[in-house]
Design a protein around this motif. Structure first.
Motif, PDB file in Angstrom:
ATOM      1  N   ASN A 101       7.423  50.849 -20.582  1.00 53.57           N
ATOM      2  CA  ASN A 101       8.621  51.390 -21.150  1.00 53.57           C
ATOM      3  C   ASN A 101       7.769  52.683 -21.602  1.00 53.57           C
ATOM      4  O   ASN A 101       8.001  52.915 -22.907  1.00 53.57           O
ATOM      5  CB  ASN A 101       9.761  50.863 -21.639  1.00 53.57           C
ATOM      6  N   ASN A 149       9.805  48.418 -12.192  1.00 53.00           N
ATOM      7  CA  ASN A 149      10.379  47.774 -13.660  1.00 53.00           C
ATOM      8  C   ASN A 149      11.721  47.465 -13.294  1.00 53.00           C
ATOM      9  O   ASN A 149      12.518  48.045 -12.243  1.00 53.00           O
ATOM     10  CB  ASN A 149      10.483  48.862 -14.579  1.00 53.00           C
ATOM     11  N   GLU A 161      13.684  52.968 -16.660  1.00 54.70           N
ATOM     12  CA  GLU A 161      13.579  53.595 -18.020  1.00 54.70           C
ATOM     13  C   GLU A 161      13.586  54.994 -17.795  1.00 54.70           C
ATOM     14  O   GLU A 161      13.152  55.519 -17.111  1.00 54.70           O
ATOM     15  CB  GLU A 161      12.378  53.009 -18.725  1.00 54.70           C
ATOM     16  N   ASN A 195       9.229  39.235 -12.859  1.00 51.34           N
ATOM     17  CA  ASN A 195       8.231  38.419 -12.448  1.00 51.34           C
ATOM     18  C   ASN A 195       8.143  38.449 -10.978  1.00 51.34           C
ATOM     19  O   ASN A 195       7.530  37.492 -10.190  1.00 51.34           O
ATOM     20  CB  ASN A 195       8.229  37.043 -12.778  1.00 51.34           C
ATOM     21  N   ASP A 245       6.194  40.647  -9.499  1.00 55.08           N
ATOM     22  CA  ASP A 245       5.313  42.054  -9.324  1.00 55.08           C
ATOM     23  C   ASP A 245       3.908  41.349  -8.365  1.00 55.08           C
ATOM     24  O   ASP A 245       3.659  42.084  -7.629  1.00 55.08           O
ATOM     25  CB  ASP A 245       4.654  42.215 -10.697  1.00 55.08           C
ATOM     26  N   ARG A 286      11.949  45.793 -26.275  1.00 56.00           N
ATOM     27  CA  ARG A 286      12.266  46.847 -27.480  1.00 56.00           C
ATOM     28  C   ARG A 286      13.319  47.731 -27.180  1.00 56.00           C
ATOM     29  O   ARG A 286      13.413  48.440 -26.163  1.00 56.00           O
ATOM     30  CB  ARG A 286      11.080  47.476 -27.710  1.00 56.00           C
ATOM     31  N   GLN A 309      12.897  50.685 -32.954  1.00 56.20           N
ATOM     32  CA  GLN A 309      12.186  49.750 -33.458  1.00 56.20           C
ATOM     33  C   GLN A 309      10.908  50.060 -33.171  1.00 56.20           C
ATOM     34  O   GLN A 309      10.208  50.516 -32.246  1.00 56.20           O
ATOM     35  CB  GLN A 309      12.780  48.542 -33.141  1.00 56.20           C
ATOM     36  N   ASN A 355       8.189  46.979 -32.942  1.00 50.35           N
ATOM     37  CA  ASN A 355       8.417  45.568 -32.954  1.00 50.35           C
ATOM     38  C   ASN A 355       9.471  45.143 -34.016  1.00 50.35           C
ATOM     39  O   ASN A 355      10.417  45.132 -33.587  1.00 50.35           O
ATOM     40  CB  ASN A 355       7.036  44.993 -33.515  1.00 50.35           C
TER      41      ASN A 355
HETATM   42  N1  LIG Z   1       8.263  53.140 -30.652  1.00 48.46           N
HETATM   43  C1  LIG Z   1       7.631  52.097 -30.254  1.00 48.46           C
HETATM   44  N2  LIG Z   1       6.321  52.058 -29.894  1.00 48.46           N
HETATM   45  C2  LIG Z   1       5.708  50.750 -29.445  1.00 48.46           C
HETATM   46  C3  LIG Z   1       6.243  49.624 -29.981  1.00 48.46           C
HETATM   47  C4  LIG Z   1       7.642  49.589 -30.455  1.00 48.46           C
HETATM   48  O1  LIG Z   1       8.152  48.434 -30.733  1.00 48.46           O
HETATM   49  N3  LIG Z   1       8.261  50.924 -30.605  1.00 48.46           N
HETATM   50  N4  LIG Z   1       5.479  48.425 -30.060  1.00 48.46           N
HETATM   51  C5  LIG Z   1       4.018  48.619 -29.596  1.00 48.46           C
HETATM   52  C6  LIG Z   1       3.275  47.382 -29.022  1.00 48.46           C
HETATM   53  S1  LIG Z   1       2.848  46.126 -30.084  1.00 48.46           S
HETATM   54  C7  LIG Z   1       3.418  47.130 -27.635  1.00 48.46           C
HETATM   55  S2  LIG Z   1       2.741  45.793 -27.108  1.00 48.46           S
HETATM   56  C8  LIG Z   1       3.815  48.079 -26.768  1.00 48.46           C
HETATM   57  C9  LIG Z   1       4.823  47.562 -25.820  1.00 48.46           C
HETATM   58  O2  LIG Z   1       5.246  48.354 -24.692  1.00 48.46           O
HETATM   59  P1  LIG Z   1       6.001  47.867 -23.576  1.00 48.46           P
HETATM   60  O3  LIG Z   1       5.451  46.748 -22.795  1.00 48.46           O
HETATM   61  O4  LIG Z   1       6.591  49.222 -23.086  1.00 48.46           O
HETATM   62  O5  LIG Z   1       7.352  47.416 -24.177  1.00 48.46           O
HETATM   63  P2  LIG Z   1       8.703  46.402 -24.027  1.00 48.46           P
HETATM   64  O6  LIG Z   1       9.787  46.533 -24.471  1.00 48.46           O
HETATM   65  O7  LIG Z   1       8.196  44.896 -24.122  1.00 48.46           O
HETATM   66  O8  LIG Z   1       8.864  46.707 -22.349  1.00 48.46           O
HETATM   67  C10 LIG Z   1       8.348  45.940 -21.317  1.00 48.46           C
HETATM   68  C11 LIG Z   1       8.637  46.807 -20.154  1.00 48.46           C
HETATM   69  O9  LIG Z   1       8.498  45.955 -19.241  1.00 48.46           O
HETATM   70  C12 LIG Z   1       9.697  45.819 -18.271  1.00 48.46           C
HETATM   71  N5  LIG Z   1       9.557  44.341 -17.509  1.00 48.46           N
HETATM   72  C13 LIG Z   1       9.965  43.107 -18.095  1.00 48.46           C
HETATM   73  N6  LIG Z   1       9.774  42.150 -17.416  1.00 48.46           N
HETATM   74  C14 LIG Z   1       8.988  42.763 -16.285  1.00 48.46           C
HETATM   75  C15 LIG Z   1       8.671  42.205 -15.140  1.00 48.46           C
HETATM   76  O10 LIG Z   1       8.634  41.040 -14.917  1.00 48.46           O
HETATM   77  N7  LIG Z   1       7.836  43.125 -14.262  1.00 48.46           N
HETATM   78  C16 LIG Z   1       7.751  44.434 -14.683  1.00 48.46           C
HETATM   79  N8  LIG Z   1       7.265  45.120 -13.339  1.00 48.46           N
HETATM   80  N9  LIG Z   1       8.506  44.927 -15.679  1.00 48.46           N
HETATM   81  C17 LIG Z   1       9.050  44.238 -16.590  1.00 48.46           C
HETATM   82  C18 LIG Z   1      10.796  46.053 -18.998  1.00 48.46           C
HETATM   83  O11 LIG Z   1      11.801  46.243 -18.329  1.00 48.46           O
HETATM   84  C19 LIG Z   1      10.206  46.917 -20.161  1.00 48.46           C
HETATM   85  O12 LIG Z   1      10.396  48.274 -19.486  1.00 48.46           O
HETATM   86  O13 LIG Z   1       4.356  49.326 -27.206  1.00 48.46           O
HETATM   87  C20 LIG Z   1       3.763  49.852 -28.497  1.00 48.46           C
HETATM   88  N10 LIG Z   1       4.495  51.033 -28.877  1.00 48.46           N
END
Ligand SMILES: Nc1nc2c(c(=O)[nH]1)N[C@H]1C(S)=C(S)[C@@H](COP(=O)(O)OP(=O)(O)OC[C@H]3O[C@@H](n4cnc5c(=O)[nH]c(N)nc54)[C@H](O)[C@@H]3O)O[C@H]1N2
Ligand SMILES: Nc1nc2c(c(=O)[nH]1)N[C@H]1C(S)=C(S)[C@@H](COP(=O)(O)OP(=O)(O)OC[C@H]3O[C@@H](n4cnc5c(=O)[nH]c(N)nc54)[C@H](O)[C@@H]3O)O[C@H]1N2
Ligand SMILES: [Mo]
Length: 763
Positions: A233, A259, A263, A295, A297, A656, A660, A662
């Motif tokens: 996302n 997804n 998003e 899942n 994918d 997330r 936020q 994390n």
């Molecule tokens: N503002 C902000 N920035 C961040 C963070 C934060 O918390 N806030 N966290 C940081 C960290 S540590 C990380 S690891 C990254 C995380 O970044 P992302 O991985 O983008 O974060 P998530 O919110 O876990 O989103 C996972 C995305 O995968 C999708 N998804 C869920 N399950 C599946 C699936 O089975 N298949 C597919 N194709 N899609 C799926 C969800 O709908 C969601 O859009 O961002 C980093 N940046």
């Protein structure tokens, strides 16, 4: 007496407001929202001053995500995004957690607050100690704090009774010192946030491409013909990535997003740094949006590759890059053999995507060969997370889409230096060669036995095997799975030590004794020995560059992470130490010299990192040098996962919000998704709502089931949402209580936080 602290956040509602989900990311509302946060935390003028220093070549690295900065000219408006601004506002806040605050509030009462409230109480100003049986933290001097810690270290029967956790904000230099400290003590117990994050990417990529990092540069994204964004996302979590997607489109490329929910950022992007774009209304980024089932994918990729194979068979060499396959890969025949055993219709059905769209994607794959696949937690946090990544690699190998301009692997990292921490040796499974280098440089005999990862550390604590748990940043209690189980496990530990900037639940749910070592943040000045120091970080694309804090530390009492480690180590190892700890904090150049001597790729570190923009680390895959066990890029066999949920149950992903970082809750809104002022929600497809008799805002309780064991979380509101059928979305950390500690990915042991089987019951 045992403290009765609350491990799981309170289950109360705020005041949910639903608005339509946004199609557009960033733009004016993003700027306005960012400014709101910054003025609440530190006032508008101070805020603007701060922003001007962020991600400039002479400034500090944004503590938000690990997305790279442009190699060339940086925007004079500042290289930042809405969520980067929130990250910095959160850290630079004027609010303080003082010794007086701890005198007024017991840990028990503080633990009854939400994570949002706890985080907003502010920056910790003094070292604090929670004595055995005591209800309140008390102020201690640094000297006393180190003495308390050292007395516990002296009592250890085995160094493996200590565990050293790291969150990914720690600089290269501090990370290097921290792992050296653990290894001088004699343990590889170095779990980190990566274990819960991109571990599956690391494992999958090392096996297939020979390097646990991505292969592309920012320029590659600009040049790609097709970029697939799977399970990520970016609009919220890596907003500056949207500029790269926009550039790719400007150059004629196409962007596909896969997804379970559409998003915001993937649809339309308005560059907040480009006034023309704001007036114009933004670029549509997404050419195809595919609503995959959670899942689904691997099934989708299989279906696409079956169509590619069909065409390839008609005219060999017309689809696959046979030269690449012959020259650079192993395992092609076995891979094709397994691929052919899959039924196309079955695979399409498993993916949840209409056949016409699958064909559309296959056509793109057939016609183009500069392909980049980007992914994040949607692929890694599954039981088959490693297989997901390996399947991504298979597709790229078929097209020879790696190690050439505009093509390759792009795992989009989380924390701003999580990749660098690994490079520095924060890893429970270190390589022999690296340990040999440490031994030679420091005259040590470092341990060879692998240590605990995050989940193993929780289990060891549960079994009473851990006496000291130290955390370099992070919020172990709220970030890890199975909150109740983990919280109880941590309470078995004799001493927990948190090196932190801000208060969080891990300061409240602690070992029998607890210490808080408050530290300087990345945006703040770090002066050692009368000299201003800078630190270095590595971004998602393997560029190492410097970062120098510009602001006065939140309190005079703060030490840098480096100073904390050096002083603690010096106290513990004393005169006999073969490592000169205090020398390292005379000047961080000294740490960098050690890094240069022990880690490949850091030649002339001190000179090269002083050049604006820094330098790239070597990356074999980028040059088609695959340092795998076979010396080639390895095709692998990854059957379509068969994990099913019981009829009537749902698959839950924990994601997330837009507000936020994390476990740090910036605010209560998930603006792009239109869900305001409430975090206890369940995003559900309206058809599923109808079938189950739920209405918008129905109150429900959630029960997860794993291996016959259940976990419960009460009070959530149903929100109708455009999400794949049978799937629901909730926010973490609130639903971490539902993630069973054994629900992890094979091989990487990453919690499967995107695949939790749950029952949903009307309250
Ligand atoms: N503002 C902000 N920035 C961040 C963070 C934060 O918390 N806030 N966290 C940081 C960290 S540590 C990380 S690891 C990254 C995380 O970044 P992302 O991985 O983008 O974060 P998530 O919110 O876990 O989103 C996972 C995305 O995968 C999708 N998804 C869920 N399950 C599946 C699936 O089975 N298949 C597919 N194709 N899609 C799926 C969800 O709908 C969601 O859009 O961002 C980093 N940046
Ligand atoms: N259910 C579920 N669980 C998840 C995830 C999920 O998607 N779903 N995502 C997982 C992922 S991808 C990750 S990376 C982990 C994150 O796990 P962690 O990294 O442990 O958690 P954070 O919330 O990022 O840690 C925030 C805390 O770090 C401290 N901090 C901030 N800046 C600094 C600094 O400069 N120095 C020091 N010493 N401390 C600092 C502050 O005290 C702050 O409260 O969570 C994982 N947990
Ligand atoms: Mo992460």
């Amino acid at each position: 007496m045992k403290r009765k602290v609350q491990i799981v956040p309170p289950e109360n509602f705020e005041n949910l407001q639903l608005t339509p989900a946004k199609e557009k990311a960033a733009g004016v509302p993003g700027v306005v929202n960012a400014m709101k946060h910054i003025s609440q935390e530190l006032g508008i003028w101070q805020g603007v001053k701060l922003l001007n220093k962020m991600n400039q070549k002479d400034g500090f690295d944004c503590p938000g995500c690990a997305w790279p900065d442009p190699d060339g000219k940086r925007s004079s408006l500042g290289e930042y995004c809405e969520n980067g601004v929130k990250a910095i506002a959160e850290e630079a806040t004027n609010r303080r957690v003082t010794p007086d605050f701890f005198k007024k509030n017991s840990v028990e009462t503080l633990s009854q607050q939400t994570d949002y409230w706890i985080g907003k109480s502010g920056r910790i100003t003094h070292p604090m100690y929670l004595a055995k049986g005591s209800s309140h933290y008390e102020q201690v001097s640094w000297e006393k704090a180190f003495d308390i810690a050292a007395s516990h270290f002296a009592k250890l029967e085995s160094p493996d009774d200590a565990v050293f956790y790291t969150s990914g904000r720690t600089s290269n230099e501090a990370a290097y010192m921290y792992q050296l400290f653990a290894r001088q003590l004699g343990t590889n117990n170095l779990p980190d946030c990566s274990n819960m994050c991109h571990e599956s990417s690391g494992k999958g990529l090392i096996e297939t491409t020979g390097i646990g990092k991505g292969s592309v540069t920012l320029e590659d994204l600009h040049q790609a013909e097709v970029i697939m964004v799977i399970g990520q996302n970016p609009g919220t979590n890596h907003p500056r990535m949207l500029s790269a997607l926009a550039k790719c489109k400007e150059n004629g490329g196409q962007v596909v997003s896969i997804n379970p929910i559409p998003e915001a950022g993937n649809n339309v992007f308005v560059d907040p740094q480009n006034p023309m774009a704001i007036i114009k209304g933004g670029d549509k980024l997404n050419d195809i949006y595919m609503q995959v089932k959670i899942n689904g994918d691997v099934a989708l990729l299989k279906a696409v590759m079956l169509l590619m194979l069909e065409k390839e068979k008609e005219k060999p060499g017309s689809v696959f890059d046979l030269e690449f396959i012959n020259e650079h890969t192993k395992g092609y025949d076995d891979f094709i053999k397994e691929l052919e055993q899959n039924d196309f219709n079955e695979a399409v059905k498993e993916s949840g995507i209409p056949e016409s769209q699958v064909r559309q994607l296959a056509q793109l794959m057939i016609e183009n060969d500069k392909i980049i696949i980007c992914w994040a937690m949607g692929l890694t946090q599954h039981e088959n997370g490693v297989q997901n990544i390996r399947e991504v690699a298979n597709l790229l190998f078929l097209k020879g889409s790696i190690g050439k301009p505009g093509a390759g692997t792009c795992p989009v990292r989380g924390h701003s230096n999580v990749q660098g921490d690994r490079t520095m040796g924060i890893w429970e499974k270190p390589k022999e060669a690296f340990l040999d280098n440490l031994d030679k440089r420091f005259n040590l005999s470092t341990p060879r036995e692998h240590g605990y990862d995050a989940v193993e550390a929780i289990k060891a604590m549960d079994e009473g095997k851990v006496k000291i748990f130290m955390a370099m940043g992070g919020n172990f209690i709220s970030a890890t799975p199975d909150s109740e189980f983990t919280g109880k496990a941590v309470q078995n530990v004799d001493l927990t030590i948190q090196v932190s900037t801000k208060l969080n639940r891990s300061h409240l749910v602690t070992g029998k004794e607890a210490l808080i070592f408050p530290c300087v943040s990345r945006s703040e000045e770090d002066t050692q020995n009368g000299k201003r120091q800078f630190i270095t970080v590595e971004n998602s694309m393997g560029i190492v560059h410097k970062s120098e804090g510009k602001f006065k530390p939140a309190s005079k009492e703060l030490l840098s992470e480096h100073a904390i480690i050096a002083k603690l180590a010096d106290k513990i190892f004393g005169q006999k130490s073969t490592v000169n700890w205090l020398d390292m904090i005379q000047d961080y150049d000294n740490v960098r010299e050690h890094i240069e001597a022990t880690i490949p790729g850091f030649d002339n570190f001190n000179q090269r990192v002083r050049k604006p923009g820094g330098f790239y680390l070597p990356n074999g895959a980028r040059e088609r040098k695959f340092n795998t066990a076979t010396g080639k890029a390895n095709f692998t066999v990854n059957p379509i996962p068969k994990r099913k949920v019981q009829n009537g149950n749902f698959i839950m992903m924990t994601i997330r919000t837009h507000d936020q970082y994390n476990t740090t809750i910036y605010g209560m809104d998930d603006r792009y998704r239109g869900i305001l002022n409430e975090r206890r929600v369940v995003l559900m497809n309206p058809e599923d709502m109808k079938a189950n008799g739920f209405k918008s805002e129905s109150i429900v309780h959630l029960k997860s089931i794993h291996n016959g064991e259940s976990r419960i979380a009460n009070n959530f509101k149903i929100v109708p949402y455009n999400i794949a059928r049978g799937c629901v979305g909730t926010y973490f950390p609130e639903t971490n209580v539902l993630v069973h500690v054994d629900n992890t990915a094979k091989v990487s042991n990453t919690p499967a936080s995107k695949f939790i089987e749950i029952e949903i019951k009307q309250a």
